[in-house]
Enzyme design. Structure first.
Site, mmCIF file in Angstrom:
data_model
loop_
_atom_site.group_PDB
_atom_site.id
_atom_site.type_symbol
_atom_site.label_atom_id
_atom_site.label_comp_id
_atom_site.label_asym_id
_atom_site.label_seq_id
_atom_site.Cartn_x
_atom_site.Cartn_y
_atom_site.Cartn_z
ATOM 1 N N THR A 180 0.858 -1.190 0.000
ATOM 2 C CA THR A 180 0.000 0.000 0.000
ATOM 3 C C THR A 180 0.891 1.235 0.000
ATOM 4 O O THR A 180 1.981 1.219 0.577
ATOM 5 C CB THR A 180 -0.882 0.035 1.257
ATOM 6 O OG1 THR A 180 -0.035 -0.015 2.401
ATOM 7 C CG2 THR A 180 -1.847 -1.131 1.288
ATOM 8 N N GLU A 326 -5.585 -2.816 -2.068
ATOM 9 C CA GLU A 326 -6.246 -3.990 -1.493
ATOM 10 C C GLU A 326 -7.353 -4.538 -2.391
ATOM 11 O O GLU A 326 -7.886 -5.621 -2.134
ATOM 12 C CB GLU A 326 -6.874 -3.633 -0.132
ATOM 13 C CG GLU A 326 -5.862 -3.313 0.969
ATOM 14 C CD GLU A 326 -5.468 -1.849 1.010
ATOM 15 O OE1 GLU A 326 -5.593 -1.165 -0.038
ATOM 16 O OE2 GLU A 326 -5.032 -1.388 2.079
ATOM 17 N N LYS A 437 -14.791 17.714 10.699
ATOM 18 C CA LYS A 437 -15.969 17.602 11.558
ATOM 19 C C LYS A 437 -16.145 18.929 12.271
ATOM 20 O O LYS A 437 -15.422 19.252 13.202
ATOM 21 C CB LYS A 437 -15.807 16.452 12.554
ATOM 22 C CG LYS A 437 -15.791 15.108 11.873
ATOM 23 C CD LYS A 437 -15.446 13.984 12.832
ATOM 24 C CE LYS A 437 -14.804 12.835 12.075
ATOM 25 N NZ LYS A 437 -13.365 12.736 12.252
ATOM 26 N N TRP A 442 -20.399 16.746 9.244
ATOM 27 C CA TRP A 442 -19.298 16.296 8.397
ATOM 28 C C TRP A 442 -19.253 17.188 7.161
ATOM 29 O O TRP A 442 -20.271 17.376 6.490
ATOM 30 C CB TRP A 442 -19.524 14.866 7.928
ATOM 31 C CG TRP A 442 -19.289 13.825 8.969
ATOM 32 C CD1 TRP A 442 -18.989 14.027 10.284
ATOM 33 C CD2 TRP A 442 -19.324 12.408 8.765
ATOM 34 N NE1 TRP A 442 -18.841 12.828 10.912
ATOM 35 C CE2 TRP A 442 -19.040 11.810 10.017
ATOM 36 C CE3 TRP A 442 -19.563 11.590 7.664
ATOM 37 C CZ2 TRP A 442 -18.991 10.431 10.186
ATOM 38 C CZ3 TRP A 442 -19.524 10.218 7.843
ATOM 39 C CH2 TRP A 442 -19.224 9.638 9.087
#
Ligand code: AMP
Length: 537
Positions: A180, A326, A437, A442
């Site tokens: 990754t 992934e 936030k 959000w």
């Protein structure tokens, strides 16, 4: 009692390699070398050389499951390794040459790489970590024409034509490996199987997704060390497309020259690349004769709507997809479903849809969760995207304690925040750790960034969460102005008037550039660190 009467036929890359030569022997592979000359050969040559490489690796002692690392640009020899290594029973581990040498060494050691195939032009980089890694065999590809002294000469090994003894392969045997490129934390290894690569290639090749066919001419600009160039080399070989490999020259003008010279009609890469292409075309709209309707696949980061509009003007179709290391990587791809086919392509609604990450591929399932519950597919409610499917990782290589990445019922937690609409289009609104936030709400940083990027004086923007005494966090916009343009905070704030007041940036700063990772993502963690003590006025 009844049993299926179908054959057990393993899904392996051996079939892809053999079929490539048998059916598409005359299809071309064109590679641009470091000196910008073009290297040409056919699938038939490619097949013979891949078999020779497989034989050479066996002669050097390759055993089933051995890792063979590559440190290479996108070109013919890398493609040969892509098939030769797994077909010889090895595991192709593509190393990211843009990482710090210490990180490359860590990854090579963690993966247990025994062999390395390296471009001669990358030897200076290799020398920086050679001592820290533990390769038993180094094979050098002479791209520049200079004599090889740092290891075995790739061309001489191939010329020996050592006999290749195909190993018994099962479809679940490991075939490839990639770490990754996370913006934070240690890189983690994902091991692909023959089966996962084959199924990913079949699904992505479908007409509505990559839509790759034998008649296409494909240029993966996305590096072959970034999640297998999104699977394009495998998919292209499966359908027999012409492959045009860009080598190390990835600036806009060099790419446009190559697209024109080879009449490329499908290409893929991260958004920053296509920004450069758009600017070059804006500057000199008449200079290049591109294939009309050329498709530019964009992934790795959210696709700004402004980019789609900007390249539409040049007859180039930008098509977003979404994926992760992934997930092999492609899980979502954007196409216009039949129920929307009559929409005005130039309408705002149509552009908003075209900028979404896309709809899931067959056998790729998605859901979004908030507070432990699946959110409705209403295009509005945000939740963490979870996915599952036959080309999604079920664990990391040798990484105990990383199980929290998977839900109790076996879905992979992507760390991306998304909405899903009733038609199944997923829109990525943030990475979880990049969410702002503010006062319990959000705020999507990606929405703000895309809106800012649509301002004529803005080159690009990153919106980050900065601690705020009253609201917890507030969004700060970090803006790069276009060359020669100037713009004020007030003008940008007015430009964002369609956003709710609380959702607009609380301040704007202007910088020369935004730091990026080795795979082209904005390094927001670095920006957050730089602005953590911001004094709100
Ligand atoms: P990597 O493993 O390096 O391919 O990075 C995967 C991450 O890239 C994802 O989790 C997303 O955060 C980001 N990404 C990839 N494609 C998109 C997209 N179309 N829109 C938004 N983010 C994306």
């Amino acid at each position: 009692m009844i049993e299926s009467t179908m054959m057990h036929f393993p899904l392996t890359l051996t079939h892809v390699l053999d079929r490539a030569a048998r059916l598409f022997g005359t299809s071309e592979i064109v590679s641009r070398l470091p000196d910008k000359s073009l290297h040409r050969h056919t699938y038939r040559d490619f097949h013979a050389r891949a078999i020779a490489l497989a034989g050479a690796l066996q002669r050097l002692g390759l055993k089933k499951g051995d890792r063979v690392a590559t440190l290479m640009w996108n070109h013919y020899a890398h493609l040969e390794a892509y098939l030769a290594v797994p077909c010889a029973g090895g595991v192709l581990h593509t190393l990211n040459l843009r990482l710090h040498p210490d990180d490359i060494a860590y990854i090579a050691r963690h993966a247990g790489d025994r062999f390395l195939i390296v471009d001669d032009v990358l030897l200076p980089l290799f020398e920086k970590f050679r001592e820290q890694a533990a390769f038993e065999h180094v094979i050098v590809v002479p791209l520049s024409g200079a004599a090889v002294s740092a290891g075995d000469d790739y061309e001489k090994l191939l010329a020996e034509r050592f006999p290749f003894v195909p190993p018994e392969l099962e479809e679940n045997d490991p075939a490839g490996m990639c770490y990754t490129s996370g913006t934070t934390g240690r890189p983690k290894g994902v091991v692909y199987s023959h089966r996962s690569i084959v199924l990913h290639s079949l699904a992505t090749a479908m007409a509505d997704y990559l839509g790759l066919s034998n008649r296409d001419t494909v240029t993966p600009v996305v590096p072959m060390f970034h999640v297998n160039a999104w699977g394009l080399p495998f998919t292209a070989l499966m359908v027999g497309a012409k492959l045009v490999m860009p080598g190390p020259h990835l600036d806009a003008v060099s790419l446009l020259d190559l697209y024109e010279a080879e009449q490329v009609n499908v290409t893929a890469g991260v958004p920053t690349l296509w920004h450069g292409i758009q600017q070059a075309l804006d500057r000199e709209p008449q200079r290049w004769r591109l294939v009309p309707g050329m498709r530019m696949i964009v992934g790795g980061a959210a696709c700004p709507e402004a980019l789609i509009r900007g390249l539409d003007r040049h007859g180039v179709r930008v098509i977003p997809g979404w994926g992760m290391t992934e997930t092999s990587p492609v899980g979502l791809f954007n196409f216009t479903k039949r129920e929307m086919a009559d929409d005005d392509d130039a309408s705002d609604a149509s552009y908003a849809r075209r900028a979404k990450a896309g709809v899931p591929l067959p056998f790729f399932e998605v859901r979004a969760l908030a507070d432990g519950r699946e959110v409705p597919w209403d295009g509005d409610t945000m939740g963490e995207l979870e996915v599952r499917g036959p080309w999604v990782a079920a664990s990391y290589h040798d990484e105990p304690g990383s199980g929290e990445q998977w839900s109790a019922d076996g879905w992979f937690r992507t760390g991306d925040i998304a909405t899903i609409d009733a038609a199944g289009y997923v829109k990525i609104t943030d990475r979880i750790k990049d969410l702002v936030k503010s006062g319990g709400e959000w705020i999507s940083s990606i929405d703000l960034e895309n809106a800012l990027a649509a301002h004529p004086a803005v080159q690009e923007a990153a919106v980050i969460a900065v601690p705020h005494p009253k609201w917890g966090e507030r969004p700060l916009a970090v803006v790069v102005a276009k060359e020669g343009a100037s713009v004020t905070s007030e003008a940008l704030h007015a430009h964002l008037s369609s956003f709710a007041a609380y959702a607009r940036p609380a301040a704007y700063v202007f910088v020369a550039e935004i730091p990026r990772t080795s795979t082209g993502k904005m390094m927001k963690a670095k920006l957050r660190e730089a602005y953590k003590d911001w004094r709100w006025t």
